[in-house]
Design a protein around this motif. Structure first.
Motif, mmCIF file in Angstrom:
data_model
loop_
_atom_site.group_PDB
_atom_site.id
_atom_site.type_symbol
_atom_site.label_atom_id
_atom_site.label_comp_id
_atom_site.label_asym_id
_atom_site.label_seq_id
_atom_site.Cartn_x
_atom_site.Cartn_y
_atom_site.Cartn_z
ATOM 1 N N HIS A 178 1.015 -0.930 0.329
ATOM 2 C CA HIS A 178 0.298 -0.128 -0.024
ATOM 3 C C HIS A 178 0.712 0.759 -0.107
ATOM 4 O O HIS A 178 0.103 2.338 0.330
ATOM 5 C CB HIS A 178 -0.810 0.086 1.512
ATOM 6 N N GLY A 179 1.921 1.286 -0.279
ATOM 7 C CA GLY A 179 3.023 2.065 -0.236
ATOM 8 C C GLY A 179 3.135 2.877 1.041
ATOM 9 O O GLY A 179 3.316 4.008 1.360
ATOM 10 N N ILE A 180 2.910 2.664 2.356
ATOM 11 C CA ILE A 180 2.795 2.906 3.484
ATOM 12 C C ILE A 180 4.281 2.868 4.527
ATOM 13 O O ILE A 180 4.331 1.579 4.045
ATOM 14 C CB ILE A 180 1.852 2.275 4.644
ATOM 15 N N ALA A 181 4.898 4.266 4.658
ATOM 16 C CA ALA A 181 5.976 3.235 5.524
ATOM 17 C C ALA A 181 5.868 3.152 6.354
ATOM 18 O O ALA A 181 5.105 3.184 7.665
ATOM 19 C CB ALA A 181 6.749 5.019 5.657
ATOM 20 N N TRP A 182 7.310 2.703 6.643
ATOM 21 C CA TRP A 182 7.064 2.054 8.378
ATOM 22 C C TRP A 182 8.587 1.779 8.756
ATOM 23 O O TRP A 182 10.001 1.271 8.252
ATOM 24 C CB TRP A 182 5.993 0.330 8.286
ATOM 25 N N LYS A 183 8.857 1.238 9.817
ATOM 26 C CA LYS A 183 10.151 1.297 10.641
ATOM 27 C C LYS A 183 9.596 0.915 11.840
ATOM 28 O O LYS A 183 9.231 0.345 12.972
ATOM 29 C CB LYS A 183 10.622 2.554 10.845
ATOM 30 N N VAL A 184 11.410 -0.309 11.972
ATOM 31 C CA VAL A 184 11.180 -1.312 12.829
ATOM 32 C C VAL A 184 12.095 -0.260 14.414
ATOM 33 O O VAL A 184 13.149 -0.635 14.089
ATOM 34 C CB VAL A 184 11.473 -2.687 13.502
ATOM 35 N N TYR A 185 12.066 -0.269 15.467
ATOM 36 C CA TYR A 185 12.938 0.877 15.909
ATOM 37 C C TYR A 185 13.589 0.134 17.410
ATOM 38 O O TYR A 185 12.912 -0.182 18.645
ATOM 39 C CB TYR A 185 12.520 1.668 16.411
ATOM 40 N N ALA A 186 14.613 -1.348 17.027
ATOM 41 C CA ALA A 186 15.447 -1.819 18.009
ATOM 42 C C ALA A 186 16.072 -1.522 19.006
ATOM 43 O O ALA A 186 17.771 -1.249 18.869
ATOM 44 C CB ALA A 186 15.124 -3.171 17.161
ATOM 45 N N GLN A 187 16.241 -1.626 20.000
ATOM 46 C CA GLN A 187 17.055 -1.602 21.162
ATOM 47 C C GLN A 187 18.189 -2.471 21.176
ATOM 48 O O GLN A 187 18.410 -4.139 21.299
ATOM 49 C CB GLN A 187 16.227 -1.081 22.553
ATOM 50 N N SER A 188 19.623 -1.978 20.981
ATOM 51 C CA SER A 188 20.621 -3.147 20.968
ATOM 52 C C SER A 188 21.021 -3.967 20.005
ATOM 53 O O SER A 188 22.049 -4.708 19.675
ATOM 54 C CB SER A 188 20.587 -3.703 22.641
ATOM 55 N N TYR A 189 19.830 -3.365 18.738
ATOM 56 C CA TYR A 189 19.989 -4.016 17.535
ATOM 57 C C TYR A 189 21.540 -3.356 17.355
ATOM 58 O O TYR A 189 22.433 -4.554 16.489
ATOM 59 C CB TYR A 189 19.087 -3.431 16.760
ATOM 60 N N ALA A 190 21.976 -2.487 16.964
ATOM 61 C CA ALA A 190 23.323 -1.808 16.217
ATOM 62 C C ALA A 190 24.321 -3.395 16.550
ATOM 63 O O ALA A 190 25.354 -3.560 16.279
ATOM 64 C CB ALA A 190 23.271 -0.660 15.900
ATOM 65 N N VAL A 191 24.727 -2.851 18.646
ATOM 66 C CA VAL A 191 25.400 -3.511 19.389
ATOM 67 C C VAL A 191 25.588 -5.533 18.958
ATOM 68 O O VAL A 191 26.285 -6.012 18.814
ATOM 69 C CB VAL A 191 25.103 -3.415 20.490
ATOM 70 N N ILE A 251 22.383 -6.683 11.861
ATOM 71 C CA ILE A 251 21.574 -7.246 10.803
ATOM 72 C C ILE A 251 20.405 -7.913 11.252
ATOM 73 O O ILE A 251 20.431 -8.265 12.489
ATOM 74 C CB ILE A 251 22.789 -8.333 10.235
ATOM 75 N N VAL A 252 19.603 -8.143 10.318
ATOM 76 C CA VAL A 252 18.067 -8.986 10.059
ATOM 77 C C VAL A 252 18.438 -9.625 10.433
ATOM 78 O O VAL A 252 17.825 -10.405 11.843
ATOM 79 C CB VAL A 252 16.822 -8.865 8.922
ATOM 80 N N THR A 253 20.082 -11.073 10.318
ATOM 81 C CA THR A 253 19.218 -12.709 11.483
ATOM 82 C C THR A 253 20.750 -12.353 12.496
ATOM 83 O O THR A 253 20.959 -13.119 12.818
ATOM 84 C CB THR A 253 20.509 -12.867 10.043
ATOM 85 N N ALA A 254 20.845 -11.232 13.251
ATOM 86 C CA ALA A 254 21.199 -11.113 14.401
ATOM 87 C C ALA A 254 20.890 -12.018 15.437
ATOM 88 O O ALA A 254 19.598 -11.837 15.714
ATOM 89 C CB ALA A 254 21.478 -9.664 14.803
#
Length: 738
Positions: A127-140, A144-147
């Motif tokens: 539907h062309g609707i923007a979205w985002k997941v904000y995950a704590q400690s994800y960068a550390v 990556i998606v499969t972390a």
């Protein structure tokens, strides 16, 4: 003591012209559109634990709205996150897979293959609707998606990040394994400050802040989660879109009530909806789960394709206006203490003496022992925590034991507004009295009668929506449920003093004067307040009312090319195909599930499929594709059918269908015998005439839980039909409780 459970009996919208008359009885708000939908999922604690240890979240829920009867579907974190994204656990051994969903070997920790079923992320992208997941400690953890869970010594859990298990994401990764719409939580504050949050947001706290990692105990764990919310989410609520006139919607829920097992006491989880379009102080007693939350978010985003279980479950629309039909409040007092999500230990009809004991003991509400020789008024009891729309509704309770007849102590059951305005039954000195208090003045309605512990064991106060009266009734006990009701008194309901849109319920007992004889202990049980109309539709709208029905069938396969329309004030299915090469059925299923205990559902069959064909015209009440009861008409015969655990069989003998005497078909549950009963009636001006029983047998409550049923009307062909089956026409559907 009967077992009373809430079910997914959900709300009914009356969009037809008739609704102008009944709107106050059944209508409530729709989910408003939003460009700021935010989901936060916490971990592993039940409703009571959250209420005791998360003051910021609870204060927001109290000010906005929360669900008191929300249950997770599965134990094991990931499965619950998947329910919230695609309406399924994706494991056939862990749940009954909803239509359109498949087994991808998903456990509480991982899936064996990427999920390719429809899901909220796919719908957002489509539907062309923007979205985002904000995950704590994800960068550390690697970013990556499969972390993996706990990667690089973090408290990040991939199993708490549902988006990472869908092919929609996994098949479109960047070369470095990242995905642009899944980012570290540190980006949230930046996007918030820059007014750059997308329309759909998921916040994934890490295990130290989502109440998952609880080495220091549940209380400290929940407080850490609450502190995270107050520090990081509270600033979002100050944004204009979460202020009056805005469209923000924040949904906070818990994956399950306990660590991996979802088996707790109580088993419900805390779920709040926060935003300017939520009716302030909403407390929903409707039975909800993660499929309902998914449906709510999709509707808010303007998406009308509902993955998995979201297709057959309603949105949590009662948060946005009015109250739902069906069960308003029920309690069999079988918990270990008074259920504080339902009741407060207060009385609203007079003064309170808190020294009089009130306990939920032995599966009953016990008030007493009441005092002897008390020097002042000494009453105690419970009042419903919430107010309810009582239009066309009733409330009853079992009076197991009143105060001793040789005393003047009182046993009281009230429905009302405040200390000066209410209606109530009371038993005192061996008499049963109908009483009212209007504008601060108490008076009796009708004559008092001698109380009979057998015939008056159930007390009911109801609003008659036709006459506008308050009606007081009594009934004998029938195995923990009321028998036949007898009216004791009635008069016009004073809607100014006791507004029907907002009533409280109260059970109390006590003494007003010194009692030389011990009044004993008053015992109540089996309370229920409900609205009798579950679902009704005369199909007088210009199109199918999608707040009531989905264009799906739950009893078998569907051919969506078979036309289904709301035309000329009727539900029309067809023309049905001739010479179809495969099973070709289409129809409608109720959006919501309903408590069918003691209820009935009927529909007018205006025109079945042509009798010179083998096409089928079907009306079903049931649970799923393998478990239901239904009427069908085919080749000139009327048949009562059931399907239990996947095996279809006929109940009784087929009879020759008569389009006059069999024009209305009814399936009902008889609470006295426990039977399913199939009945027919002639048409009497668009309403059923006298009902005639066609067949009956014991209702299989294991296969078809009577507390949670769907309704379906469908038609179609199973084999090639050389003769045109024509168009099947239904009208005037009603499901209600007598």
């Amino acid at each position: 003591m009967s077992v009373c459970r809430y079910v997914r009996s959900r709300v009914v919208f009356c969009a037809q012209l008739f609704a102008l008359f009944v709107l106050s009885l059944s209508a409530f708000g729709q989910v408003p559109r939003s460009q700021h939908v935010v989901l936060i999922i916490e971990e592993n604690h039940n409703f009571n634990e959250v209420q005791a240890n998360m003051p910021w979240l609870v204060s927001q829920g109290n000010a906005n709205g929360y669900a008191s009867n929300y249950f997770a579907e599965n134990g094991g974190s990931l499965k619950d996150y998947l329910w919230l994204a695609s309406g399924s656990c994706h494991n056939a051994s862990a749940c009954t897979l909803p239509a359109g969903t498949h087994d991808f070997g998903c456990t509480g920790n991982a899936c064996t293959s990427p999920i390719t079923d429809d899901n909220i992320f796919h719908e957002l992208n489509a539907h062309g609707i923007a979205w985002k997941v904000y995950a704590q400690s994800y960068a550390v953890a690697g970013g990556i998606v499969t972390a993996a869970d706990g990667a690089n010594g973090t408290a990040y859990y991939r199993r708490h990040n549902g988006a990472t298990w869908y092919a929609e994401i996994l098949n479109n990764l960047n070369a470095d394994g990242t995905y642009d719409k899944i980012v570290d939580f540190s980006q949230f504050a930046t996007d918030l400050a820059n007014n750059a949050l997308p329309p759909f947001v998921i916040i994934v706290p890490d295990g130290n802040h989502d109440a998952h990692d609880c080495g220091s105990g549940a209380a400290a764990c929940l407080q850490a989660a609450d502190n995270f919310l107050s520090a990081n989410v509270a600033p979002m609520l100050s944004k204009s879109y979460f202020q009056s006139g805005g469209d923000g919607m924040l949904l906070v829920t818990f994956d399950e009530c306990g660590g991996g097992v979802n088996s707790c006491t109580p088993g419900n989880v805390y779920t709040a909806i926060i935003g300017p379009n939520v009716v302030p102080h909403t407390v929903s007693g409707v039975s909800y789960g993660h499929e309902n939350a998914l449906r709510t978010m999709l509707e808010a985003l303007g998406i009308t394709t509902y993955p998995g279980g979201a297709a057959t479950h309603s949105a949590m629309a009662d948060f946005f206006g009015g109250t739902p039909t069906g069960v308003l409040l029920a309690d069999d007092f079988s918990s270990s203490g008074v259920d504080t999500t339902k009741w407060s230990n207060t009385v609203f009809t007079g003064s309170q003496n808190t020294t009089v004991p009130v306990n939920d003991t032995n599966g009953q509400l016990q008030i007493g022992p009441l005092p002897t020789n008390a020097t002042s008024s000494s009453y105690n009891g419970i009042t419903s925590r919430n107010r309810y729309d009582f239009t066309g509704a009733d409330a009853y309770v079992q009076l197991v034991q009143p105060a001793a007849a040789n005393s003047n102590a009182f046993s009281m059951f009230a429905v009302g507004n405040d200390v000066n305005n209410f209606y109530r039954f009371y038993v005192s000195g061996g008499s049963l009295v109908c009483e009212k208090k209007i504008g601060g003045t108490k008076s009796q309605i009708g004559a008092s009668i001698t109380y009979n512990a057998v015939s008056h064991q159930f007390l009911r106060i109801r609003h008659d929506a036709t006459t506008g009266n308050v009606v007081y009734e009594t009934a004998p006990n029938n195995s923990g449920a009321p028998g036949a009701w007898t009216q004791q008194c009635s008069e016009a309901w004073n809607t100014t003093a006791v507004p029907l849109s907002s009533v409280l319920f109260e059970m109390k007992a006590g003494t007003s004067v010194a009692e030389p004889n011990a009044p004993g202990t008053v015992i109540f049980d089996n309370f229920k307040a409900e609205k009798p109309v579950l679902l009704t539709d005369d199909f007088n709208t210009t199109s199918l009312d999608t707040t009531k029905w989905s264009n799906t069938v739950f009893t078998g396969a569907q051919n969506t090319t078979v036309p289904v329309s709301d035309t000329s004030g009727q539900l029309q299915i067809g023309p049905l195909p001739t010479n179809a090469t495969s099973s070709s059925y289409n129809g409608i299923t109720s959006v919501n599930r309903y408590d069918f205990t003691g209820a009935y559902a009927y529909v007018q069959l205006v025109q079945p499929a042509a009798s010179n064909s083998n096409a089928f015209t079907m009306f079903a009440v049931g649970n799923d594709v393998n478990n239901f009861y239904r009427f069908y008409v085919s080749a000139g015969s009327l048949v009562c059918e059931k399907k239990i655990s996947g095996a279809k069989s006929q109940i009784g003998a087929a009879i020759t269908y008569n389009s006059v005497s069999h024009q209305f078909l009814r399936i009902r549950h008889d609470p006295t015998t426990g039977n399913v009963i199939y009945e027919t009636a002639p048409n009497s001006g668009g309403a059923p005439g006298t009902w005639t029983q066609q067949c009956s047998e014991a209702w299989n409550t294991t296969a078809v839980p009577v507390t949670s049923v769907l309704f379906e009307m469908k038609a179609g062909t199973s084999v090639a039909e050389p003769n045109a089956p024509g168009t099947v026409i239904f009208d005037n559907f009603t499901a209600a409780k007598p």
